[in-house]
Write a protein that holds these residues in place. Structure first.
Motif, mmCIF file in Angstrom:
data_model
loop_
_atom_site.group_PDB
_atom_site.id
_atom_site.type_symbol
_atom_site.label_atom_id
_atom_site.label_comp_id
_atom_site.label_asym_id
_atom_site.label_seq_id
_atom_site.Cartn_x
_atom_site.Cartn_y
_atom_site.Cartn_z
ATOM 1 N N SER A 220 8.146 3.665 -10.985
ATOM 2 C CA SER A 220 7.387 2.847 -10.402
ATOM 3 C C SER A 220 6.426 4.076 -8.813
ATOM 4 O O SER A 220 5.577 3.551 -9.555
ATOM 5 C CB SER A 220 7.823 2.390 -9.514
ATOM 6 O OG SER A 220 9.158 2.848 -8.265
ATOM 7 N N ASP A 221 7.082 5.052 -9.578
ATOM 8 C CA ASP A 221 6.468 6.275 -8.740
ATOM 9 C C ASP A 221 5.139 7.011 -9.759
ATOM 10 O O ASP A 221 4.903 7.345 -11.053
ATOM 11 C CB ASP A 221 7.318 7.709 -7.962
ATOM 12 C CG ASP A 221 5.913 8.734 -7.387
ATOM 13 O OD1 ASP A 221 5.300 8.317 -7.816
ATOM 14 O OD2 ASP A 221 7.013 9.640 -6.842
ATOM 15 N N PRO A 222 3.588 6.955 -9.096
ATOM 16 C CA PRO A 222 2.707 6.921 -10.607
ATOM 17 C C PRO A 222 3.046 8.662 -10.900
ATOM 18 O O PRO A 222 2.072 9.061 -11.973
ATOM 19 C CB PRO A 222 1.380 7.774 -9.424
ATOM 20 C CG PRO A 222 1.464 6.798 -8.396
ATOM 21 C CD PRO A 222 2.725 6.613 -8.088
ATOM 22 N N LYS A 223 3.668 9.721 -10.294
ATOM 23 C CA LYS A 223 4.132 10.741 -10.375
ATOM 24 C C LYS A 223 4.621 11.085 -11.822
ATOM 25 O O LYS A 223 4.961 11.902 -12.372
ATOM 26 C CB LYS A 223 4.685 11.636 -9.613
ATOM 27 C CG LYS A 223 3.724 12.262 -8.376
ATOM 28 C CD LYS A 223 4.307 12.920 -7.435
ATOM 29 C CE LYS A 223 3.439 13.510 -5.617
ATOM 30 N NZ LYS A 223 4.313 14.249 -4.867
ATOM 31 N N HIS A 224 5.210 9.962 -11.857
ATOM 32 C CA HIS A 224 6.350 9.732 -13.302
ATOM 33 C C HIS A 224 5.541 9.396 -14.579
ATOM 34 O O HIS A 224 5.318 10.993 -15.636
ATOM 35 C CB HIS A 224 7.246 8.486 -13.355
ATOM 36 C CG HIS A 224 7.803 8.152 -14.551
ATOM 37 N ND1 HIS A 224 8.871 8.780 -14.403
ATOM 38 C CD2 HIS A 224 8.023 7.436 -15.239
ATOM 39 C CE1 HIS A 224 9.765 8.287 -15.774
ATOM 40 N NE2 HIS A 224 9.177 7.168 -16.374
ATOM 41 N N LYS A 225 4.178 8.592 -14.577
ATOM 42 C CA LYS A 225 3.368 8.880 -15.357
ATOM 43 C C LYS A 225 2.450 9.586 -15.606
ATOM 44 O O LYS A 225 2.198 10.409 -16.959
ATOM 45 C CB LYS A 225 2.832 7.481 -15.495
ATOM 46 C CG LYS A 225 1.396 7.652 -16.600
ATOM 47 C CD LYS A 225 0.634 6.366 -15.833
ATOM 48 C CE LYS A 225 -0.979 6.485 -17.374
ATOM 49 N NZ LYS A 225 -2.019 5.451 -16.704
ATOM 50 N N GLU A 226 2.261 10.584 -14.327
ATOM 51 C CA GLU A 226 1.494 11.838 -14.797
ATOM 52 C C GLU A 226 2.224 13.094 -15.390
ATOM 53 O O GLU A 226 1.723 13.976 -16.066
ATOM 54 C CB GLU A 226 0.796 12.156 -13.030
ATOM 55 C CG GLU A 226 0.387 11.213 -12.045
ATOM 56 C CD GLU A 226 0.012 12.272 -10.874
ATOM 57 O OE1 GLU A 226 0.645 12.655 -10.466
ATOM 58 O OE2 GLU A 226 -1.178 11.446 -10.530
ATOM 59 N N GLU A 227 3.325 13.044 -14.940
ATOM 60 C CA GLU A 227 4.099 14.243 -15.699
ATOM 61 C C GLU A 227 4.108 13.351 -17.089
ATOM 62 O O GLU A 227 4.669 14.729 -17.760
ATOM 63 C CB GLU A 227 5.880 14.522 -14.981
ATOM 64 C CG GLU A 227 6.792 14.732 -15.527
ATOM 65 C CD GLU A 227 6.101 16.634 -15.891
ATOM 66 O OE1 GLU A 227 6.322 17.431 -16.610
ATOM 67 O OE2 GLU A 227 5.405 16.950 -14.380
ATOM 68 N N ILE A 228 4.207 12.402 -17.553
ATOM 69 C CA ILE A 228 4.960 12.135 -19.278
ATOM 70 C C ILE A 228 3.253 12.993 -19.715
ATOM 71 O O ILE A 228 3.403 13.364 -20.743
ATOM 72 C CB ILE A 228 4.525 10.658 -19.121
ATOM 73 C CG1 ILE A 228 5.997 10.720 -18.737
ATOM 74 C CG2 ILE A 228 4.360 10.546 -20.550
ATOM 75 C CD1 ILE A 228 6.411 8.691 -19.046
ATOM 76 N N VAL A 229 2.340 12.062 -18.827
ATOM 77 C CA VAL A 229 0.640 12.636 -19.649
ATOM 78 C C VAL A 229 0.452 14.214 -19.309
ATOM 79 O O VAL A 229 0.284 14.620 -21.010
ATOM 80 C CB VAL A 229 0.543 12.175 -18.785
ATOM 81 C CG1 VAL A 229 -2.140 12.266 -19.226
ATOM 82 C CG2 VAL A 229 -0.235 10.432 -18.561
ATOM 83 N N LYS A 230 0.902 14.468 -18.931
ATOM 84 C CA LYS A 230 0.977 16.340 -18.653
ATOM 85 C C LYS A 230 1.910 16.711 -19.404
ATOM 86 O O LYS A 230 0.860 17.677 -20.178
ATOM 87 C CB LYS A 230 1.701 16.772 -17.287
ATOM 88 C CG LYS A 230 1.397 18.121 -18.095
ATOM 89 C CD LYS A 230 1.926 18.888 -15.913
ATOM 90 C CE LYS A 230 2.812 20.680 -15.679
ATOM 91 N NZ LYS A 230 3.342 20.950 -14.861
ATOM 92 N N GLN A 231 2.546 16.172 -19.503
ATOM 93 C CA GLN A 231 3.616 17.118 -21.726
ATOM 94 C C GLN A 231 3.037 16.665 -22.238
ATOM 95 O O GLN A 231 2.951 17.562 -23.551
ATOM 96 C CB GLN A 231 5.467 16.780 -21.450
ATOM 97 C CG GLN A 231 5.358 16.947 -19.494
ATOM 98 C CD GLN A 231 7.077 17.077 -19.795
ATOM 99 O OE1 GLN A 231 7.887 16.956 -20.837
ATOM 100 N NE2 GLN A 231 8.154 16.416 -18.392
#
Length: 1021
Positions: A220-231
């Motif tokens: 649920s944390d936006p940083k979860h998705k941000e990390e996926i997109v970053k990788q």
């Protein structure tokens, strides 16, 4: 693809509390499958063995480890070489799927594999948008491989999921789990119960994906998705870097003294071949690209647990980048070591262009209005990829221009369209459709360019020898003296010998062996480029062995069969030049003539091998070999598939209802609504006493089919209603009294919106009159007339008990009203005609729209005919010249039905039917509708007055609703069976050595060469 809902076993606890159990299982399954894909040396054999193993455990859950091990080994032996070539990789997915599918159908033991495959194929995504349909079939090869890749990944993940579920349910120490670990999992270095960390450590993905960095944030944390997109961005950048390095490697290839692209920058003092070096570097890069691709699939799977729609969009972008990276990387070894002409024309150049076009089209749906766009940084990597493709274009620019300037135009247009797509924001389906149409046009230019360039290359390769022959043939006649020197004569003969014995066996006169797998998915393209009796004989030999097992035992290293046309022209020139200069010819090395004769015999041997009869009679007593038997069956199957592809359009035309589209207005409906049990009093009717409802007599019903048909088939709001009612009267006179009852059946048609209601129309009436037995009389002096003792209600209350209903059913008088009944038939006929017209409109649309199922089925039928024509010309040339029926079946006006470039038989037939129906108004009047017939105006004799002919030719199980389509299928079967008999006739003659099959001009030419050599050279006698 397998969904998390299928993974219902109790697995190890998830690594992080924030991730659901199903989510953790999904990640572990994807990791498990990816590790197998990247590490197993026999991936799909292991996948099939895994599924068979789980099926065996289900049948025998309490067996020993030794038993399970023996079963796995026995299964592996049973599968044998059937899956040895079923490997994943660009351009081979369809081949792998075909082999696994064939295995599933070969024995009931493999039934489980077929069930799984069927389920996965049914899960292939379908989209109603025209551009999306077209995208999926932009290139028949790419489309087949793309869909096959989806199914194969699904099969891989299904195997991983079931094995992990088995381990979770039975325990890691269960005999079946231990057997799998030892016999199958060991190939990939994993166990059935491996944890997420263990899977990562044993997989090349450990350096590609950082799960810990992702899982430290809850979904649920936006940083979860941000990390996926970053990788994701990092992996895409890594893939693009590989493309960049490939382009640099291509840039350092240059034209050497032999006209080949040579490896210079990385070449050691004694370098291996340019191809070997290029292939080695491409292999290393491909491993990196594959790992990036698997990492991206894992990341999109994780994203899909919480954002499925966005994950789907991201997956489309990532898949496109990986496909182009793979295509560019594979391009280098395809051109290394080749002359610049062969390099530009290599299958890689056209294939690379089509891959880029396919990728651009795949991106189109991402920009549809109302849909979330992919992350900006992801699209930035797509833009970077576009720059690398442009770099490749620049690196090859000079070579492209030297061969054919149109290729530069094609690549420029393609890159321009790539830019246009990347600049899109939110656009309509219509705009996307327009762009896909433009891309389709670019792809067609690639195909045209391929055809043009092969002719250009062939002409260029023969330029010198043709010039030499032109100069020296009839030299004495032209110059009134012989060729000045034997050296000048020898120089020309050397060129002719080289062209006829060596060049005729090489590209661009024949497809290179390395291009065979590419042509395998589209054999017609090879035939169009090289011609079946020209340069395609070797390919046809390989393809026949590959698909049908005939000719048997084609050695992989055998020299290419020469291009017959090139060989023939060189042999003719060689013999004529020798005949004109016998003194010089007598001094030639006799081996030169022997070489040229041997090349001609190679052509004859290849022709003979194609048509050689079966070694033993077939079960039906025929002698036709597997090749031609298989070709005929493939054509019949394609005809069946074409008819089957029409069924969805027929169901659509009848709104998925159960009536015959081409039936009559009076066709019976399987389920007709029963008439009501109670017949009410007719509103406005006359009678005595209160309104009374009566139970319906058995005879009061409608026995025709037109009205039920209208009420069932017509759309809601257009359906007529059927109503029953009764009227009664009690009549008395001075002597007797009578009771009369009339039952009415009426139809009412709905009125147009805003119009008054239509009045009911009477279809039938039933009438019965009874004498009333008891009459009460007044005294004779009474001025009142006699009256009935009981009112009408007295008798109607006794309608059943008094026997009136039974009497009515037995003796009532029926009156028919034909006009309204005929009006119903007219309405139904008009309705059916409208639906038939709509059906033929839809058929023609699908036939002419790339990507539609009917378009694909028609293409398969065309390919089947084209192969029959090609193999007959190449394998039975003598029979084809002498047998008029064989000529008619394959090339005549009444040939096997299929579309070909010169005669679009199927499309023309359906267009004719469409035009016939269009001759009536959009809503035909009754007179026009009654005369419509899909066979009207057809040009083929077998379609004239053939409404029921197919019923004696086509098995009932293969009938469709369309009599026109049924007749096409029946005629296809009939002509194919006749063709089979002609093949058998000639095969029996070959078996009895009545004659031999050769290309007559080639045979004559090499025999003349031998004869002339014997006559002019004493040593040859």
């Amino acid at each position: 693809m397998l969904t998390a809902s299928l993974l219902h076993g109790t697995l190890a606890a998830p690594a992080h509390a924030e991730l659901s159990l199903d989510g953790q299982q999904r990640i572990d399954t994807v990791l498990h499958a990816a590790t197998m894909r990247l590490r197993s040396p026999q991936l799909f054999k292991d996948v099939v063995l895994s599924l068979l193993h789980v099926a065996e455990v289900t049948r025998n859950p309490a067996a020993s480890e030794e038993h399970y091990t023996q079963v796995i080994k026995a299964s592996e032996t049973g599968i044998g070489a059937k899956l040895d070539r079923a490997y994943p990789g660009a351009g081979h997915e369809a081949d792998a799927l075909v082999r696994i599918g064939a295995l599933a159908e070969s024995d009931p033991v493999y039934r489980e594999i077929g069930v799984v495959l069927n389920g996965l194929v049914n899960e292939l995504p379908a989209s109603p948008q025209r551009y999306d349909d077209w995208r999926q079939s932009l290139s028949s090869q790419r489309s087949a491989d793309a869909e096959a890749a989806v199914v194969l990944r699904g099969l891989n993940e299904k195997a991983a999921a079931t094995i992990r579920e088995l381990s979770a349910q039975r325990g890691a120490d269960h005999p079946a789990v231990r057997a799998w670990n030892a016999e199958i999992g060991a190939d990939s270095g994993i166990t059935a119960s491996a944890t997420t960390d263990e899977l990562l450590q044993s997989s090349p993905l450990k350096d590609a994906v950082d799960l810990q960095a992702i899982m430290k944030f809850p979904p649920s944390d936006p940083k979860h998705k941000e990390e996926i997109v970053k990788q994701m961005n990092q992996l895409l950048a890594k893939s693009n870097e590989n493309v960049k390095q490939t382009v640099k490697d291509i840039e350092v290839l240059h034209n050497g003294s032999d006209g080949a692209f040579l490896w210079v920058t990385y070449a050691p003092p004694t370098p291996p071949s340019a191809y070997d070096l290029a292939a080695e570097r491409a292999k290393t890069r491909q491993e990196s690209i594959n790992a990036a691709g698997e990492g991206l699939r894992l990341l999109t799977s994780i994203l899909g647990l919480t954002n499925p729609k966005e994950a789907q969009k991201m997956a489309a972008v990532c898949d496109g980048v990986i496909k182009v990276a793979t295509a560019v990387n594979e391009y280098l070894p395809k051109i290394a070591g080749k002359g610049w002409r062969e390099a530009v024309f290599s299958a890689g150049t056209a294939d690379l262009a089509k891959t880029v076009i396919t990728t651009v089209v795949a991106l189109l749906p991402l920009f549809q209005a109302g849909q979330p766009s992919p992350e900006e940084m992801i699209l930035k990597q797509v833009g970077e990829l576009r720059q690398q493709v442009a770099g490749l274009h620049n690196a090859m620019n000079e070579q492209f221009t030297r061969v054919n300037k149109n290729l530069n135009v094609i690549y420029t247009e393609m890159l321009g369209k790539f830019d246009e797509v990347l600049k899109l924001q939110q656009v309509s389906v219509a705009q996307l459709t327009q762009i896909q149409g433009q891309l389709h046009g670019i792809e067609q230019k690639v195909d045209t360019w391929s055809s043009e360039i092969i002719k250009s290359l062939q002409n260029d390769h023969l330029k010198n020898v043709r010039a030499a022959l032109s100069q020296h043939l009839r030299y004495r006649e032209t110059h009134q003296q012989p060729i000045p020197t034997v050296g000048e004569f020898d120089s020309t003969m050397n060129l002719v010998h080289f062209a006829g014995t060596s060049q005729a066996r090489e590209a661009p006169f024949v497809p290179s062996r390395g291009s065979y797998p590419t042509h395998e998915n589209d054999p017609v393209a090879a035939l169009d480029l090289y011609e079946e009796t020209g340069g395609a004989i070797g390919f046809l030999t390989w393809y026949g062995n590959r698909k049908y097992g005939w000719p048997a035992g084609v050695p992989a290293g055998v020299a290419e069969i020469p291009n017959a046309a090139v060989w023939l022209s060189m042999a003719t020139g060689y013999r004529q030049l020798a005949a004109e200069n016998p003194v010089y010819a007598a001094q030639m090395n006799p081996q030169r003539t022997a070489d040229l004769v041997a090349a001609g015999r190679d052509i004859d041997d290849a022709v003979d091998a194609l048509s050689t009869p079966a070694p033993t009679p077939n079960p039906d007593g025929s002698h036709t070999n597997k090749l031609y038997t298989g070709l005929v069956e493939d054509y019949k199957n394609a005809a069946t598939d074409f008819n089957a592809a029409l069924l969805p359009l027929q169901k659509q035309a009848v709104d998925n209802k159960d009536y015959k589209l081409f039936g009559t207005a009076d066709q019976a409906i399987a389920t007709q609504p029963a008439p009501p049990d109670i017949v009410p009093f007719c509103t406005g009717g006359s009678g005595q006493g209160p309104i009374i409802n009566l139970e319906r007599p058995a005879n009061v019903t409608y026995s025709g089919n037109a009205i039920p048909m209208a009420r069932y088939a017509f759309p809601e709001g257009s359906r007529p209603t059927l109503g029953y009612c009764h009227q009664f009267a009690l009549t008395e006179d001075s002597i007797t009294s009578t009771l009369s009852v009339t039952m009415h059946l009426r139809i009412t048609w709905p009125s147009a919106p805003g119009q008054p209601a239509n009045p009911p129309q009477t279809l039938r009436t039933w009438t019965k009159t009874w004498e009333v037995p008891t009459v009460c009389r007044k005294p004779d002096s009474s001025p009142e007339p006699p009256s009935v003792c009981n009112p009408s209600q007295y008798y109607l209350d006794r309608w059943v008990s008094g026997g009136y209903r039974q009497s009515f059913a037995e003796t009532a008088t029926l009156t028919e009203y034909p006009e309204p009944q005929q009006a119903v038939r007219t309405q139904v006929t008009r309705f059916l005609t409208e639906r038939q017209k709509g059906y033929y409109d839809a058929v023609v649309t699908e036939l002419t729209t790339p990507g539609k199922p009917l378009f694909q089925a028609n293409a398969e039928l065309s390919t089947a005919l084209r192969l029959l024509q090609a193999y007959t010309a190449a394998g039975f040339p003598t029979a084809l010249d002498d047998d008029e029926l064989l000529q008619v079946l394959l090339h005549g006006a009444e040939r096997l039905p299929a579309d070909t470039p010169g005669e679009t038989t199927i499309t023309t037939i359906f267009r004719t039917a469409q035009n016939t129906y269009s001759s009536c108004a959009a809503t035909p009047d009754a007179a026009c509708a009654a005369t419509l017939n899909p066979f009207a105006g057809q040009q083929h004799a077998w379609l004239t007055n053939c409404l029921t002919w197919y019923k004696n030719q086509l098995p009932v199980a293969r009938w469709s609703q369309d009599p026109l389509a049924n007749t096409i299928a029946a005629f296809a079967y009939h002509t194919a069976d006749t063709l089979r008999l002609r093949y058998d006739h000639h095969s029996k003659n070959l078996k009895q050595k009545t004659y031999t099959e050769t290309l007559a001009p080639v045979t004559t030419a090499h025999k003349l060469l031998e004869t002339y050599d014997t006559m002019t050279r004493p040593s040859a006698r």
